[in-house]
Design a protein around this motif. Structure first.
Motif, PDB file in Angstrom:
ATOM      1  N   SER A 113       3.877  10.922  -6.487  1.00 29.63           N
ATOM      2  CA  SER A 113       2.821  11.811  -5.989  1.00 29.63           C
ATOM      3  C   SER A 113       1.607  11.849  -6.904  1.00 29.63           C
ATOM      4  N   ASP A 114       1.790  11.470  -8.172  1.00 35.82           N
ATOM      5  CA  ASP A 114       0.668  11.483  -9.117  1.00 35.82           C
ATOM      6  C   ASP A 114      -0.164  10.205  -9.052  1.00 35.82           C
ATOM      7  N   CYS A 115       0.253   9.255  -8.236  1.00 36.47           N
ATOM      8  CA  CYS A 115      -0.455   7.971  -8.131  1.00 36.47           C
ATOM      9  C   CYS A 115      -0.940   7.755  -6.700  1.00 36.47           C
ATOM     10  N   VAL A 116      -1.890   6.835  -6.561  1.00 43.59           N
ATOM     11  CA  VAL A 116      -2.268   6.320  -5.245  1.00 43.59           C
ATOM     12  C   VAL A 116      -1.820   4.864  -5.196  1.00 43.59           C
ATOM     13  N   CYS A 117      -1.036   4.505  -4.181  1.00 46.26           N
ATOM     14  CA  CYS A 117      -0.480   3.156  -4.068  1.00 46.26           C
ATOM     15  C   CYS A 117      -1.150   2.403  -2.919  1.00 46.26           C
ATOM     16  N   TYR A 118      -1.518   1.161  -3.175  1.00 45.64           N
ATOM     17  CA  TYR A 118      -2.163   0.311  -2.174  1.00 45.64           C
ATOM     18  C   TYR A 118      -1.291  -0.920  -1.944  1.00 45.64           C
ATOM     19  N   LEU A 119      -1.040  -1.238  -0.691  1.00 41.37           N
ATOM     20  CA  LEU A 119      -0.323  -2.455  -0.337  1.00 41.37           C
ATOM     21  C   LEU A 119      -1.276  -3.365   0.421  1.00 41.37           C
ATOM     22  N   SER A 120      -1.535  -4.540  -0.110  1.00 40.58           N
ATOM     23  CA  SER A 120      -2.446  -5.479   0.545  1.00 40.58           C
ATOM     24  C   SER A 120      -1.698  -6.248   1.636  1.00 40.58           C
ATOM     25  N   GLY A 121      -2.431  -6.994   2.446  1.00 41.71           N
ATOM     26  CA  GLY A 121      -1.802  -7.878   3.418  1.00 41.71           C
ATOM     27  C   GLY A 121      -1.600  -7.262   4.797  1.00 41.71           C
ATOM     28  N   ASN A 122      -1.018  -8.062   5.670  1.00 39.24           N
ATOM     29  CA  ASN A 122      -0.889  -7.715   7.082  1.00 39.24           C
ATOM     30  C   ASN A 122       0.302  -6.795   7.317  1.00 39.24           C
ATOM     31  N   TYR A 123       0.076  -5.510   7.190  1.00 41.60           N
ATOM     32  CA  TYR A 123       1.150  -4.531   7.334  1.00 41.60           C
ATOM     33  C   TYR A 123       1.693  -4.451   8.752  1.00 41.60           C
ATOM     34  N   LYS A 124       0.983  -4.988   9.718  1.00 40.72           N
ATOM     35  CA  LYS A 124       1.401  -4.879  11.112  1.00 40.72           C
ATOM     36  C   LYS A 124       2.664  -5.674  11.412  1.00 40.72           C
ATOM     37  N   LYS A 125       3.104  -6.495  10.443  1.00 36.28           N
ATOM     38  CA  LYS A 125       4.416  -7.136  10.572  1.00 36.28           C
ATOM     39  C   LYS A 125       5.527  -6.092  10.486  1.00 36.28           C
ATOM     40  N   TYR A 126       5.219  -4.945   9.843  1.00 40.18           N
ATOM     41  CA  TYR A 126       6.217  -3.906   9.583  1.00 40.18           C
ATOM     42  C   TYR A 126       5.899  -2.582  10.277  1.00 40.18           C
ATOM     43  N   TYR A 127       4.610  -2.220  10.286  1.00 36.05           N
ATOM     44  CA  TYR A 127       4.240  -0.857  10.674  1.00 36.05           C
ATOM     45  C   TYR A 127       3.152  -0.874  11.744  1.00 36.05           C
ATOM     46  N   SER A 128       3.171   0.159  12.565  1.00 32.88           N
ATOM     47  CA  SER A 128       2.089   0.370  13.525  1.00 32.88           C
ATOM     48  C   SER A 128       0.913   1.025  12.804  1.00 32.88           C
ATOM     49  N   SER A 129      -0.225   1.051  13.463  1.00 34.77           N
ATOM     50  CA  SER A 129      -1.399   1.715  12.883  1.00 34.77           C
ATOM     51  C   SER A 129      -1.133   3.207  12.687  1.00 34.77           C
ATOM     52  N   LEU A 130      -0.371   3.800  13.608  1.00 31.97           N
ATOM     53  CA  LEU A 130      -0.050   5.222  13.493  1.00 31.97           C
ATOM     54  C   LEU A 130       0.842   5.474  12.279  1.00 31.97           C
ATOM     55  N   GLU A 131       1.820   4.621  12.056  1.00 32.03           N
ATOM     56  CA  GLU A 131       2.699   4.755  10.883  1.00 32.03           C
ATOM     57  C   GLU A 131       1.914   4.568   9.596  1.00 32.03           C
ATOM     58  N   ALA A 132       0.981   3.614   9.602  1.00 35.60           N
ATOM     59  CA  ALA A 132       0.146   3.390   8.419  1.00 35.60           C
ATOM     60  C   ALA A 132      -0.704   4.618   8.116  1.00 35.60           C
ATOM     61  N   GLU A 133      -1.208   5.250   9.170  1.00 36.37           N
ATOM     62  CA  GLU A 133      -2.028   6.455   8.983  1.00 36.37           C
ATOM     63  C   GLU A 133      -1.203   7.603   8.396  1.00 36.37           C
ATOM     64  N   LYS A 134       0.043   7.735   8.838  1.00 40.74           N
ATOM     65  CA  LYS A 134       0.908   8.794   8.325  1.00 40.74           C
ATOM     66  C   LYS A 134       1.231   8.594   6.844  1.00 40.74           C
ATOM     67  N   LEU A 135       1.307   7.340   6.411  1.00 42.89           N
ATOM     68  CA  LEU A 135       1.601   7.069   5.007  1.00 42.89           C
ATOM     69  C   LEU A 135       0.485   7.544   4.080  1.00 42.89           C
ATOM     70  N   LEU A 136      -0.714   7.737   4.618  1.00 47.92           N
ATOM     71  CA  LEU A 136      -1.819   8.243   3.806  1.00 47.92           C
ATOM     72  C   LEU A 136      -1.495   9.620   3.235  1.00 47.92           C
ATOM     73  N   ASP A 137      -0.669  10.394   3.950  1.00 50.32           N
ATOM     74  CA  ASP A 137      -0.282  11.723   3.450  1.00 50.32           C
ATOM     75  C   ASP A 137       0.534  11.624   2.171  1.00 50.32           C
ATOM     76  N   SER A 138       1.161  10.470   1.957  1.00 52.76           N
ATOM     77  CA  SER A 138       1.931  10.236   0.727  1.00 52.76           C
ATOM     78  C   SER A 138       1.133   9.426  -0.289  1.00 52.76           C
ATOM     79  N   ASN A 139      -0.190   9.332  -0.080  1.00 52.25           N
ATOM     80  CA  ASN A 139      -1.061   8.543  -0.947  1.00 52.25           C
ATOM     81  C   ASN A 139      -0.639   7.070  -1.008  1.00 52.25           C
ATOM     82  N   ILE A 140      -0.194   6.565   0.137  1.00 49.82           N
ATOM     83  CA  ILE A 140       0.114   5.139   0.277  1.00 49.82           C
ATOM     84  C   ILE A 140      -0.878   4.553   1.265  1.00 49.82           C
ATOM     85  N   VAL A 141      -1.675   3.590   0.797  1.00 51.63           N
ATOM     86  CA  VAL A 141      -2.730   2.993   1.619  1.00 51.63           C
ATOM     87  C   VAL A 141      -2.330   1.561   1.961  1.00 51.63           C
TER      88      VAL A 141
END
Length: 336
Positions: A190-218
């Protein structure tokens, strides 16, 4: 001086760097389409390049295995020497598969290694594999790229909460990457902001990606090369993880080029090459999380270690490159 081409069906930093070093004209033939249309069009473009340029030496990147097989087939017709930069595209996990796809891949893999004039790999284990197939292999890791700039790159627009430690995960969402473990670890940081590069759509929908922002995961998705480098330069820590051995991650070289604190997977191949330039972790949630917290609290020491190891790797690479160049010259001269 022989006419040299570097042909690839993917635009890759390693290929660009090595093409320049080997004084080869760089041809990234990239076309986004589904198979078989993509293969048909790229085959035609490759043949046109060979007809127009009439090279003495052709370098190619594998992947693609199809491109490599094509250039092996064409080498006697166009009378060039073929040097294949094999990366780590061996698919050992499918070695005993009963699937027709992977049986064909393994047959092409062995055939192209045997028929190429030289195959470049990144470690001794892969060299032994190639030589065991009847090939001629030599070791050359990635050159540490020159990514420095006089003025620091501005953070890309998707970076957030810059007062918190910024952690960049170099990912492509490929099967060998511990994506689930990274996400779970990131949710606990929670004290960090994490960024994952690359084509996340192999794993996650755009809605799931948006929800991860609440956990400071971009999840950045595909970004421009400039945004990718800007993200790395403005991050406090770079993490590149794989569940495979016998792989040297390109993201590791890029992080070292920028003197960034770095965490890699704890494999013999990565430890033996990167040494003190990185900290190492198993692909378990608790250990990933622990290593990140340890690293963000010791960035100054890690930067010092990375800077020293970078100099060692650059000197070592120059020697190895000279040896590879001599071997290629000998291959060309034997035929001339």
């Amino acid at each position: 001086m022989s006419k040299r081409l570097w042909i690839t069906w993917e635009n890759h930093r390693r290929s660009k760097e090595l093409a320049s070093e080997f004084s080869a004209d760089y041809y990234p033939l990239v076309y986004e389409a589904k198979r078989p249309l993509r293969y048909i069009l790229l085959t035609m473009r490759t043949i046109m390049v060979l007809l127009n340029e009439k090279p003495n030496v052709v370098f190619c990147q594998n992947p693609s295995i199809f491109l490599t097989a094509l250039l092996v087939f064409l080498k006697t017709i166009f009378n060039y020497r073929l040097v294949v930069d094999r990366h780590s595209n061996f698919k050992f996990e499918h070695k005993n598969s009963s699937s027709i796809k992977w049986r064909i891949f393994q047959l092409l893999s062995k055939w192209t290694i045997k028929k190429a004039d030289l195959t470049i790999v990144t470690n001794k284990y892969l060299q032994n594999i190639c030589n065991g197939y009847g090939g001629n292999a030599i070791i050359l890791q990635d050159k540490i790229p020159n990514l420095s700039r006089k003025l620091k790159r501005s953070p890309p627009s998707f970076m957030r909460e810059m007062k918190k430690p910024q952690v960049m995960f170099v990912t492509m969402f490929d099967p060998d990457e511990p994506v689930d473990e990274i996400i779970k670890a990131g949710k606990n940081l929670s004290d960090c902001v994490c960024y994952l590069s690359g084509n996340y759509k192999k794993y996650y929908s755009s809605l799931e990606a948006e929800k991860l922002l609440d956990s400071n995961i971009v999840l950045t998705g595909y970004v421009s090369d400039e945004d990718y480098l800007s993200l790395m330069e403005n991050s406090d820590l770079v993490v590149v993880l794989t569940k495979k051995d016998f792989i040297l991650n390109c993201g590791g070289y890029e992080a070292i080029a920028m003197n960034k604190p770095l965490i890699l997977s704890d494999t013999p191949t990565l430890r033996s090459y990167f040494g003190s330039a990185a900290k190492y972790t198993k692909c378990r949630v608790s250990e990933i999380q622990y290593k990140i917290m340890e690293s963000v609290n010791n960035t100054n020491i890690m930067i010092e270690n990375t800077t020293m190891r970078k100099l060692e790797l650059e000197d070592s690479w120059t020697v190895k490159f000279g040896a590879v160049s001599d071997v290629i010259d000998d291959i060309v001269n034997k035929v001339s």
